[in-house]
Design a protein around this motif. Structure first.
Motif, mmCIF file in Angstrom:
data_model
loop_
_atom_site.group_PDB
_atom_site.id
_atom_site.type_symbol
_atom_site.label_atom_id
_atom_site.label_comp_id
_atom_site.label_asym_id
_atom_site.label_seq_id
_atom_site.Cartn_x
_atom_site.Cartn_y
_atom_site.Cartn_z
ATOM 1 N N ARG A 71 0.820 -1.227 0.000
ATOM 2 C CA ARG A 71 0.000 0.000 0.000
ATOM 3 C C ARG A 71 0.843 1.263 0.000
ATOM 4 O O ARG A 71 0.363 2.325 -0.380
ATOM 5 C CB ARG A 71 -0.923 -0.004 1.216
ATOM 6 C CG ARG A 71 -1.994 -1.088 1.168
ATOM 7 C CD ARG A 71 -2.788 -1.121 2.453
ATOM 8 N NE ARG A 71 -1.945 -1.479 3.592
ATOM 9 C CZ ARG A 71 -2.391 -1.553 4.853
ATOM 10 N NH1 ARG A 71 -3.657 -1.308 5.118
ATOM 11 N NH2 ARG A 71 -1.574 -1.889 5.840
ATOM 12 N N GLN A 72 2.100 1.148 0.400
ATOM 13 C CA GLN A 72 2.967 2.328 0.387
ATOM 14 C C GLN A 72 3.304 2.779 -1.025
ATOM 15 O O GLN A 72 3.734 3.911 -1.221
ATOM 16 C CB GLN A 72 4.246 2.037 1.163
ATOM 17 C CG GLN A 72 4.024 1.720 2.635
ATOM 18 C CD GLN A 72 5.313 1.440 3.363
ATOM 19 O OE1 GLN A 72 6.394 1.467 2.770
ATOM 20 N NE2 GLN A 72 5.226 1.174 4.659
ATOM 21 N N ALA A 73 3.129 1.891 -2.003
ATOM 22 C CA ALA A 73 3.406 2.236 -3.394
ATOM 23 C C ALA A 73 2.132 2.482 -4.188
ATOM 24 O O ALA A 73 2.130 2.380 -5.414
ATOM 25 C CB ALA A 73 4.223 1.127 -4.058
ATOM 26 N N THR A 74 1.046 2.836 -3.510
ATOM 27 C CA THR A 74 -0.208 3.123 -4.193
ATOM 28 C C THR A 74 -0.137 4.497 -4.851
ATOM 29 O O THR A 74 0.271 5.480 -4.222
ATOM 30 C CB THR A 74 -1.388 3.080 -3.210
ATOM 31 O OG1 THR A 74 -1.422 1.792 -2.589
ATOM 32 C CG2 THR A 74 -2.708 3.330 -3.930
ATOM 33 N N ALA A 75 -0.521 4.559 -6.096
ATOM 34 C CA ALA A 75 -0.435 5.817 -6.836
ATOM 35 C C ALA A 75 -1.484 6.801 -6.347
ATOM 36 O O ALA A 75 -2.611 6.430 -6.008
ATOM 37 C CB ALA A 75 -0.614 5.563 -8.328
ATOM 38 N N ARG A 76 -1.106 8.075 -6.316
ATOM 39 C CA ARG A 76 -2.016 9.166 -5.954
ATOM 40 C C ARG A 76 -2.254 10.040 -7.173
ATOM 41 O O ARG A 76 -1.319 10.374 -7.896
ATOM 42 C CB ARG A 76 -1.415 10.004 -4.817
ATOM 43 C CG ARG A 76 -2.314 11.135 -4.337
ATOM 44 C CD ARG A 76 -1.726 11.766 -3.089
ATOM 45 N NE ARG A 76 -0.481 12.450 -3.363
ATOM 46 C CZ ARG A 76 -0.402 13.752 -3.677
ATOM 47 N NH1 ARG A 76 -1.499 14.487 -3.762
ATOM 48 N NH2 ARG A 76 0.765 14.299 -3.901
ATOM 49 N N VAL A 92 3.382 7.714 -7.682
ATOM 50 C CA VAL A 92 3.679 6.810 -6.578
ATOM 51 C C VAL A 92 4.588 7.533 -5.594
ATOM 52 O O VAL A 92 5.545 8.212 -6.004
ATOM 53 C CB VAL A 92 4.354 5.525 -7.103
ATOM 54 C CG1 VAL A 92 4.766 4.619 -5.961
ATOM 55 C CG2 VAL A 92 3.412 4.801 -8.054
ATOM 56 N N ALA A 95 8.479 8.152 -6.112
ATOM 57 C CA ALA A 95 8.813 8.014 -7.529
ATOM 58 C C ALA A 95 9.408 9.308 -8.057
ATOM 59 O O ALA A 95 9.026 10.407 -7.642
ATOM 60 C CB ALA A 95 7.572 7.652 -8.336
ATOM 61 N N SER A 214 7.095 12.312 -4.003
ATOM 62 C CA SER A 214 7.111 12.229 -5.454
ATOM 63 C C SER A 214 7.832 13.449 -6.018
ATOM 64 O O SER A 214 7.702 14.552 -5.496
ATOM 65 C CB SER A 214 5.695 12.160 -6.005
ATOM 66 O OG SER A 214 4.985 11.060 -5.467
ATOM 67 N N TYR A 261 6.135 1.720 -13.053
ATOM 68 C CA TYR A 261 4.888 1.471 -12.340
ATOM 69 C C TYR A 261 3.717 1.230 -13.278
ATOM 70 O O TYR A 261 2.581 1.117 -12.821
ATOM 71 C CB TYR A 261 4.563 2.655 -11.424
ATOM 72 C CG TYR A 261 5.706 3.049 -10.532
ATOM 73 C CD1 TYR A 261 6.092 2.249 -9.465
ATOM 74 C CD2 TYR A 261 6.425 4.213 -10.764
ATOM 75 C CE1 TYR A 261 7.149 2.613 -8.653
ATOM 76 C CE2 TYR A 261 7.485 4.584 -9.960
ATOM 77 C CZ TYR A 261 7.843 3.773 -8.897
ATOM 78 O OH TYR A 261 8.893 4.125 -8.100
#
Length: 472
Positions: A71-76, A92, A95, A214, A261
């Motif tokens: 979940r820490q690499a979930t894109a916003r 991400v 990123a 990011s 990603y």
């Protein structure tokens, strides 16, 4: 008798040379690297001493991959759907994205809009400009409506100052415009040099990974359109985006060159205007000319930009030449492909009215058609212009044309036909075996140029006779 001394024990290290672009090594200096063909990148460096690294303390224990929190690499979302499409859903945390494009194409305008839309109470945005003053950026923000209380602006060209702003603001998104304008005082060389770009990018990448922040970096391009600076920069970042577009046209395209990603098959479409830049969910209208009646010399096709099908219009015009060598002018089309279609029409389609005439071919809206799937549309547009006969209304042509006159299959025919049907086109010329056809659409399968040219009304053709034939 004196003992001989081995050359390896003299203590003197033999100098060596290495390319700063690709890392290729040689024993002598060269002006051009034979590996990457870059000029002036071969520099001298001493032979490294043999060293061993002792085991040290680990920062975190290794765990089974199934226990890692994904979940820490979930894109916003960035707030710009077209950019999210190219990024694979958004940014991400941690990123680093490199956005490159020609000067004046609209990179700063797009990123300023992203900075304002991505800012919120929980996520601050820091916009660092090294090419403009803070007041200049504020004027652009007023013009495009990119103002937000959680968007912070700083004009800095020193790397240490940029890192200091990160400690003070603690942003979730950092935008640096551009990476070639920031320099570190600890590294020799002018801003934008290879050593400076490598140091600045490395420091910001480390800060992004440590903070979960990011980062969007703006990069310059060379005259050839390639990203300026060492290729190491492209390998270090997570995502590389190319911002394309003709400065005299409204259309802008964002292509994914590298994406850790997501896929690189998506393309984002934008329209640049006086009020800023807006995403185009349905950009096909920019590439078409709406007319009540068809006009000779025009043909529609469906091109694929990544995974996105776009309906585009090809136009051709032929006039009597006043010079011994007729003109061949193209815009938005490859000159070599157009020349091939002219040869096929003359030899396989028996149309000789093109050899001694000036020919102009172009696309509408600034779109560039480079894929072979547009060959059939180009050939039909040229044939329609030569005979002064318009093609049937609501017709699209899809297919690659070979030198033998055959019409070959292309990828994504079903997606192309679905897009044409959605926009109201009822007839299509396609190669054999097109697959599933949209309901209510009439598809004509053609095997060669002879079959394709039959869509032109013969009663209105104005073809010149071939040599040895009499005009009837």
């Amino acid at each position: 008798m004196a003992a001989r001394t081995k050359s390896g024990n003299t203590g003197k290290q033999r100098p060596s040379y290495r390319c700063t672009e690709c890392g290729w090594q040689t024993a002598k200096w060269l002006g051009r690297c034979p590996e990457c063909q870059a000029w002036g990148t071969v520099e001298e460096y001493g032979a490294p001493a043999v060293r061993t690294t002792a085991p040290g303390r680990v920062t975190s224990s290794a765990v089974p991959i199934g226990q890692v929190d994904g979940r820490q690499a979930t894109a916003r979302s960035t707030g710009v759907p077209e950019l999210d499409r190219v990024l694979g859903g958004g940014l991400v945390p941690g990123a680093v994205v490199l956005l490159a494009g020609e000067p004046g194409v609209g990179k700063s305008t797009l990123l300023l809009d992203v900075a304002a839309k991505a800012a919120s109470d929980e996520h601050r945005t820091l916009y660092v400009t090294g090419e403009e003053s803070a007041s200049q950026v504020r004027l652009r923000a007023d013009r495009i409506g990119a103002l937000d209380d959680h968007l912070y602006l700083a004009a800095e060209t020193d790397l240490a100052a940029v890192l200091g702003h990160l400690d003070a603001v603690k942003p979730s998104l950092l935008i640096l415009d551009s990476v070639q304008t920031v320099a570190s005082p600890e590294i020799d060389g002018a801003p934008g040099g290879m050593a400076q770009v490598r140091e600045v990018a490395g420091a910001l990448i480390r800060a992004s990974k440590e903070r979960g922040m990011s980062t969007l970096l703006v990069g310059h391009v060379t005259k050839d359109g390639a990203i300026a600076g060492p290729r190491l920069l492209e390998h270090l970042v997570d995502v590389v985006l190319q911002f394309e577009g003709d400065r005299h046209a409204r259309l802008r395209l964002v292509r994914g060159v590298k994406n850790r990603y997501g896929t690189t098959d998506e393309v984002g479409c934008f329209e640049l205007h006086d009020e800023g830049i807006t995403g185009l969910a349905d950009p096909s209208g920019l590439f078409l000319t709406r007319r009540a009646e068809p006009v000779p010399g025009t043909c529609l096709t469906v091109t694929l930009e990544g995974r996105r099908p776009l309906v585009a219009e090809v136009q051709a015009l032929t006039v009597d030449s006043q010079i011994p060598s007729p003109r061949r002018t193209t815009s938005g089309l490859e000159t070599s492909r157009v020349s091939m279609m002219l040869a096929v029409l003359e030899q396989r389609g028996r149309i000789t009215a093109l050899g001694k005439r000036d020919i102009y071919s172009a696309t509408v809206g600034g779109v560039k058609l480079s894929e072979p799937a547009a060959d059939l549309a180009v050939a039909l547009a040229l044939a329609s212009a030569a005979s002064d006969t318009p093609l049937p209304k609501n017709l699209v042509a899809i297919g690659e044309v070979g030198l033998a006159g055959e019409v070959r299959r292309v990828t994504g025919v079903q997606r192309r036909l679905s897009e044409a049907h959605r926009l109201g086109f009822t007839h299509a010329l396609v190669p054999a075996d097109p697959g599933k056809i949209p309901a209510g659409m009439k598809v004509i399968e053609v095997a060669d140029m002879g079959d394709a040219l039959r869509v032109l009304p013969r009663s209105r053709r104005r073809e010149a006779p071939r040599e040895g034939e009499e005009r009837r």
